[in-house]
Every structure is written in structure tokens, then in C-alpha cells.
Design an enzyme around this catalytic site. Structure first.
Site, PDB file in Angstrom:
ATOM      1  N   HIS A  99       0.893  -1.158   0.000  1.00 43.54           N
ATOM      2  CA  HIS A  99       0.000   0.000   0.000  1.00 43.54           C
ATOM      3  C   HIS A  99       0.932   1.208   0.000  1.00 43.54           C
ATOM      4  O   HIS A  99       1.771   1.337   0.900  1.00 43.54           O
ATOM      5  CB  HIS A  99      -0.887  -0.025   1.245  1.00 43.54           C
ATOM      6  CG  HIS A  99      -1.915   1.055   1.299  1.00 43.54           C
ATOM      7  ND1 HIS A  99      -3.215   0.808   1.670  1.00 43.54           N
ATOM      8  CD2 HIS A  99      -1.853   2.387   1.058  1.00 43.54           C
ATOM      9  CE1 HIS A  99      -3.904   1.924   1.653  1.00 43.54           C
ATOM     10  NE2 HIS A  99      -3.091   2.908   1.282  1.00 43.54           N
ATOM     11  N   LEU A 100       0.797   2.077  -0.980  1.00 42.65           N
ATOM     12  CA  LEU A 100       1.719   3.201  -1.125  1.00 42.65           C
ATOM     13  C   LEU A 100       1.832   4.010   0.159  1.00 42.65           C
ATOM     14  O   LEU A 100       0.832   4.409   0.750  1.00 42.65           O
ATOM     15  CB  LEU A 100       1.252   4.127  -2.259  1.00 42.65           C
ATOM     16  CG  LEU A 100       2.060   5.416  -2.414  1.00 42.65           C
ATOM     17  CD1 LEU A 100       3.513   5.133  -2.741  1.00 42.65           C
ATOM     18  CD2 LEU A 100       1.427   6.307  -3.448  1.00 42.65           C
ATOM     19  N   HIS A 101       3.067   4.232   0.554  1.00 45.43           N
ATOM     20  CA  HIS A 101       3.355   5.121   1.676  1.00 45.43           C
ATOM     21  C   HIS A 101       4.715   5.778   1.428  1.00 45.43           C
ATOM     22  O   HIS A 101       5.627   5.165   0.887  1.00 45.43           O
ATOM     23  CB  HIS A 101       3.315   4.398   3.026  1.00 45.43           C
ATOM     24  CG  HIS A 101       4.185   3.184   3.112  1.00 45.43           C
ATOM     25  ND1 HIS A 101       3.888   2.001   2.449  1.00 45.43           N
ATOM     26  CD2 HIS A 101       5.335   2.972   3.778  1.00 45.43           C
ATOM     27  CE1 HIS A 101       4.832   1.103   2.723  1.00 45.43           C
ATOM     28  NE2 HIS A 101       5.723   1.668   3.514  1.00 45.43           N
ATOM     29  N   VAL A 102       4.797   7.033   1.796  1.00 43.70           N
ATOM     30  CA  VAL A 102       6.006   7.835   1.616  1.00 43.70           C
ATOM     31  C   VAL A 102       6.596   8.088   2.998  1.00 43.70           C
ATOM     32  O   VAL A 102       5.884   8.511   3.918  1.00 43.70           O
ATOM     33  CB  VAL A 102       5.683   9.181   0.927  1.00 43.70           C
ATOM     34  CG1 VAL A 102       6.944  10.016   0.749  1.00 43.70           C
ATOM     35  CG2 VAL A 102       4.978   8.948  -0.407  1.00 43.70           C
TER      36      VAL A 102
END
Length: 125
Positions: free
Chosen positions: A94-97
Site C-alpha cells: 500500500h503506497l506510503h512515503v
């Protein structure tokens, strides 16, 4: 939305900042004091699958998280990182920065920053 995704259902008390597309939370396993994650609300694995609106929200969230870190931790710099895909080290799909505050003296020689992922190629100066 997968049932087992830890970022799809976040407790409200973990959220430090949010808008319609992203949320900012303190990293559960911080690398440095003040380490935060910018997480998309929509379950998407890659930055390259985001919409223009999501990308704008990621940028706004980075600014907001930077302000929170400066207020609470007074860092001397920042690293910003995305592990995009398993080959890049992504463990939660799940995209996370990552916004990682950095502090003078927290590394013996911080030159090269994220380039030190492969130390043999990091020293370019």
C-alpha cells in the site's frame, strides 16, 4: 481493499494530518525521531498508479509533516523515500512515503543520503 492491509484501516488517533486523499501518521517502527508516513487513502501499491489529485495531496502532506516534525523535533534535515515494489524493499503493498527527519551527528558521514542503499556506489565525490 484487502482485509489484511495495515494501512487501509487506521485508528483515528494515529492520524496527525489528513485530507481527502492521504493521511499522515507517525511510523510504527521509526528510523529517526519524528519519522512519519504519508499513506494514500485509496489502496494502491505504487506511486506510479496514483492520480494527479493524490500526488498533489502527497506533496501537501509532506509539507504538513515537515511542519509537524520541525515543531516537535527540530531536525536539521530530512530524507524522503518511497519503496516502490518488492525489489525496492516494499513490504506493505500500500503506497506510503517516508519522511525521516535527520539530525546533525545522527550518522558518522551522512553525505550521499539515500545513495548508501548500495554503499559500494554511494561515494561519488
Amino acid at each position: 481493499m484487502p482485509e489484511d492491509c495495515p494501512f487501509c484501516e487506521l485508528a483515528a488517533d494515529r492520524v496527525l494530518w489528513s485530507d481527502d486523499h492521504v493521511r499522515v501518521v507517525a511510523d510504527g517502527f521509526p528510523v529517526t525521531p519524528g519519522h512519519m508516513l504519508i499513506i494514500t487513502r485509496r489502496h494502491v501499491g505504487s506511486y506510479f498508479q496514483t492520480t494527479d489529485a493524490e500526488r498533489a495531496s502527497i506533496a501537501a502532506a509532506l509539507d504538513a509533516a515537515k511542519g509537524l516534525a520541525e515543531q516537535d523535533f527540530q531536525p536539521d534535515g530530512f530524507n524522503i523515500g518511497i519503496n516502490d515494489g518488492p525489489a525496492a524493499g516494499q513490504t506493505v503493498p500500500h503506497l506510503h512515503v517516508h519522511l525521516m527527519p535527520r539530525y546533525a551527528g545522527d550518522a558518522e558521514d551522512p553525505r550521499g543520503g539515500v545513495r548508501w542503499l548500495f554503499p559500494q556506489t554511494a561515494r561519488y565525490w
